[in-house]
Write a protein that holds these residues in place. Structure first.
Motif, PDB file in Angstrom:
ATOM      1  N   ILE A 107      -3.993  15.211 -14.633  1.00 34.29           N
ATOM      2  CA  ILE A 107      -5.392  14.772 -14.737  1.00 34.29           C
ATOM      3  C   ILE A 107      -5.706  13.748 -13.650  1.00 34.29           C
ATOM      4  CG2 ILE A 107      -7.002  13.458 -16.191  1.00 34.29           C
ATOM      5  CD1 ILE A 107      -5.670  14.858 -18.616  1.00 34.29           C
ATOM      6  N   ILE A 108      -4.777  12.822 -13.415  1.00 32.54           N
ATOM      7  CA  ILE A 108      -5.009  11.791 -12.406  1.00 32.54           C
ATOM      8  C   ILE A 108      -5.091  12.399 -11.012  1.00 32.54           C
ATOM      9  CG2 ILE A 108      -3.899   9.823 -11.262  1.00 32.54           C
ATOM     10  CD1 ILE A 108      -3.244   8.751 -14.018  1.00 32.54           C
ATOM     11  N   VAL A 109      -4.244  13.372 -10.716  1.00 35.30           N
ATOM     12  CA  VAL A 109      -4.309  14.025  -9.395  1.00 35.30           C
ATOM     13  C   VAL A 109      -5.649  14.739  -9.216  1.00 35.30           C
ATOM     14  CG1 VAL A 109      -3.328  15.863  -7.977  1.00 35.30           C
ATOM     15  CG2 VAL A 109      -1.825  14.252  -9.112  1.00 35.30           C
ATOM     16  N   ILE A 110      -6.098  15.424 -10.247  1.00 34.39           N
ATOM     17  CA  ILE A 110      -7.397  16.124 -10.161  1.00 34.39           C
ATOM     18  C   ILE A 110      -8.524  15.112  -9.970  1.00 34.39           C
ATOM     19  CG2 ILE A 110      -9.066  17.488 -11.489  1.00 34.39           C
ATOM     20  CD1 ILE A 110      -6.568  18.962 -12.673  1.00 34.39           C
ATOM     21  N   LEU A 111      -8.493  14.019 -10.729  1.00 32.43           N
ATOM     22  CA  LEU A 111      -9.527  12.993 -10.575  1.00 32.43           C
ATOM     23  C   LEU A 111      -9.452  12.302  -9.215  1.00 32.43           C
ATOM     24  CD1 LEU A 111      -9.621  11.449 -14.155  1.00 32.43           C
ATOM     25  CD2 LEU A 111     -11.337  12.908 -13.065  1.00 32.43           C
ATOM     26  N   ASP A 112      -8.230  12.126  -8.689  1.00 29.52           N
ATOM     27  CA  ASP A 112      -8.081  11.591  -7.328  1.00 29.52           C
ATOM     28  C   ASP A 112      -8.817  12.483  -6.335  1.00 29.52           C
ATOM     29  OD1 ASP A 112      -6.495   9.484  -8.172  1.00 29.52           O
ATOM     30  OD2 ASP A 112      -4.604  10.372  -7.472  1.00 29.52           O
ATOM     31  N   LEU A 113      -8.624  13.777  -6.485  1.00 25.78           N
ATOM     32  CA  LEU A 113      -9.264  14.736  -5.583  1.00 25.78           C
ATOM     33  C   LEU A 113     -10.788  14.720  -5.725  1.00 25.78           C
ATOM     34  CD1 LEU A 113      -8.385  16.661  -3.419  1.00 25.78           C
ATOM     35  CD2 LEU A 113      -8.170  18.443  -5.127  1.00 25.78           C
ATOM     36  N   VAL A 114     -11.280  14.584  -6.945  1.00 24.04           N
ATOM     37  CA  VAL A 114     -12.729  14.482  -7.181  1.00 24.04           C
ATOM     38  C   VAL A 114     -13.269  13.222  -6.505  1.00 24.04           C
ATOM     39  CG1 VAL A 114     -14.494  14.110  -8.959  1.00 24.04           C
ATOM     40  CG2 VAL A 114     -12.720  15.842  -9.300  1.00 24.04           C
ATOM     41  N   ALA A 169      -7.150   6.679   1.354  1.00 23.00           N
ATOM     42  CA  ALA A 169      -6.048   6.223   0.500  1.00 23.00           C
ATOM     43  C   ALA A 169      -5.862   7.182  -0.681  1.00 23.00           C
ATOM     44  CB  ALA A 169      -6.317   4.801   0.006  1.00 23.00           C
ATOM     45  N   LEU A 170      -6.970   7.606  -1.278  1.00 26.45           N
ATOM     46  CA  LEU A 170      -6.871   8.564  -2.389  1.00 26.45           C
ATOM     47  C   LEU A 170      -6.384   9.929  -1.907  1.00 26.45           C
ATOM     48  CD1 LEU A 170     -10.099   7.553  -4.318  1.00 26.45           C
ATOM     49  CD2 LEU A 170      -7.746   7.258  -5.088  1.00 26.45           C
ATOM     50  N   LEU A 171      -6.802  10.327  -0.718  1.00 29.56           N
ATOM     51  CA  LEU A 171      -6.327  11.596  -0.146  1.00 29.56           C
ATOM     52  C   LEU A 171      -4.816  11.551   0.091  1.00 29.56           C
ATOM     53  CD1 LEU A 171      -7.121  14.402   0.913  1.00 29.56           C
ATOM     54  CD2 LEU A 171      -7.471  13.349   3.151  1.00 29.56           C
ATOM     55  N   LEU A 172      -4.310  10.414   0.559  1.00 28.77           N
ATOM     56  CA  LEU A 172      -2.861  10.270   0.734  1.00 28.77           C
ATOM     57  C   LEU A 172      -2.131  10.357  -0.607  1.00 28.77           C
ATOM     58  CD1 LEU A 172      -2.647   7.495   3.471  1.00 28.77           C
ATOM     59  CD2 LEU A 172      -1.974   9.899   3.683  1.00 28.77           C
ATOM     60  N   LEU A 173      -2.743   9.831  -1.658  1.00 25.76           N
ATOM     61  CA  LEU A 173      -2.143   9.962  -2.994  1.00 25.76           C
ATOM     62  C   LEU A 173      -2.033  11.427  -3.408  1.00 25.76           C
ATOM     63  CD1 LEU A 173      -3.839   7.051  -4.905  1.00 25.76           C
ATOM     64  CD2 LEU A 173      -1.387   7.396  -4.647  1.00 25.76           C
ATOM     65  N   VAL A 174      -3.079  12.182  -3.162  1.00 19.64           N
ATOM     66  CA  VAL A 174      -3.059  13.610  -3.489  1.00 19.64           C
ATOM     67  C   VAL A 174      -1.987  14.318  -2.660  1.00 19.64           C
ATOM     68  CG1 VAL A 174      -4.389  15.760  -3.396  1.00 19.64           C
ATOM     69  CG2 VAL A 174      -5.471  13.668  -4.233  1.00 19.64           C
ATOM     70  N   ALA A 175      -1.880  13.959  -1.379  1.00 19.89           N
ATOM     71  CA  ALA A 175      -0.862  14.572  -0.515  1.00 19.89           C
ATOM     72  C   ALA A 175       0.541  14.237  -1.003  1.00 19.89           C
ATOM     73  CB  ALA A 175      -1.053  14.105   0.927  1.00 19.89           C
ATOM     74  N   LEU A 176       0.761  12.986  -1.403  1.00 17.07           N
ATOM     75  CA  LEU A 176       2.086  12.608  -1.932  1.00 17.07           C
ATOM     76  C   LEU A 176       2.416  13.383  -3.199  1.00 17.07           C
ATOM     77  CD1 LEU A 176       2.173   8.733  -1.416  1.00 17.07           C
ATOM     78  CD2 LEU A 176       3.580  10.462  -0.266  1.00 17.07           C
ATOM     79  N   GLN A 177       1.431  13.568  -4.066  1.00 16.63           N
ATOM     80  CA  GLN A 177       1.653  14.339  -5.289  1.00 16.63           C
ATOM     81  C   GLN A 177       1.955  15.799  -4.956  1.00 16.63           C
ATOM     82  OE1 GLN A 177       2.021  13.372  -8.386  1.00 16.63           O
ATOM     83  NE2 GLN A 177       1.665  11.237  -7.884  1.00 16.63           N
TER      84      GLN A 177
END
Length: 186
Positions: A107-114, A169-177
């Motif tokens: 859920i957090i990854v999806i919300l990061d992407l949103v 920063a959020l995009l990098l989080l999605v990439a790390l996931q």
């Protein structure tokens, strides 16, 4: 050997968590400063307006505020939503101690992407209006305004740039996931 591998695995998990903590905090900080900058953005100027050719110009007080332009309103609301989300997700990360329920992580990854999409779209809208403010558009007779409201335009540009950094920063989080989901070493 198994004990050593377990320690290495635990250290890798901590490193990923510290990266995630850093990136979430960065996203929160960038979006918070952006919201403050755009929220406090206001400039007033006395503008001479010539009404009749034979009379002197009349000075009119004109004010530029972020809420007068719908793209800046969208940018403010979207960045405020992303800032709030970054704060909540940072709290969840700290409260969860980086351990993870797979459903919550998804859920957090999806919300990061949103939030990435929201920040990039609002920054693009505000940036487009900013470019019009700097250059005008002679085809439709729109005059540039940043030569008059320079402080307002500079502060708006800084706010747009900071929200873009928050989105990165959020995009990098999605990439790390994504890298972690495919077991690619990061």
């Amino acid at each position: 050997m198994d004990g050593m591998e377990g320690k290495v695995e635990m250290m890798n998990k901590r490193r990923v968590n510290s990266r995630e903590l850093f990136l979430r905090f960065s996203a929160f900080l960038f979006t918070l400063v952006s919201v403050i900058l755009i929220g406090l953005n206001k400039q007033s100027k006395l503008i001479p307006i010539k009404i009749l050719a034979n009379f002197p110009p009349v000075d009119v007080l004109v004010t530029a505020k972020w809420k007068y332009q719908s793209a800046f309103v969208y940018h403010m609301v979207a960045t405020l939503i992303a800032c709030s989300y970054a704060a909540v997700s940072l709290f969840v990360l700290i409260a969860n101690k980086g351990g993870g329920k797979r459903g919550l992580a998804s859920i957090i990854v999806i919300l990061d992407l949103v939030m990435v999409a929201l920040l990039f779209s609002s920054s693009s809208a505000a940036g487009a209006i900013g470019v019009l403010g700097y250059t005008g558009n002679s085809h439709v007779q729109w005059q540039k305004v940043c030569n008059v409201f320079g402080k307002f335009c500079e502060q708006a540009a800084a706010a747009v740039g900071l929200s873009l950094f928050g989105g990165l920063a959020l995009l990098l989080l999605v990439a790390l996931q994504a890298l972690g989901a495919h077991n690619i070493p990061n």
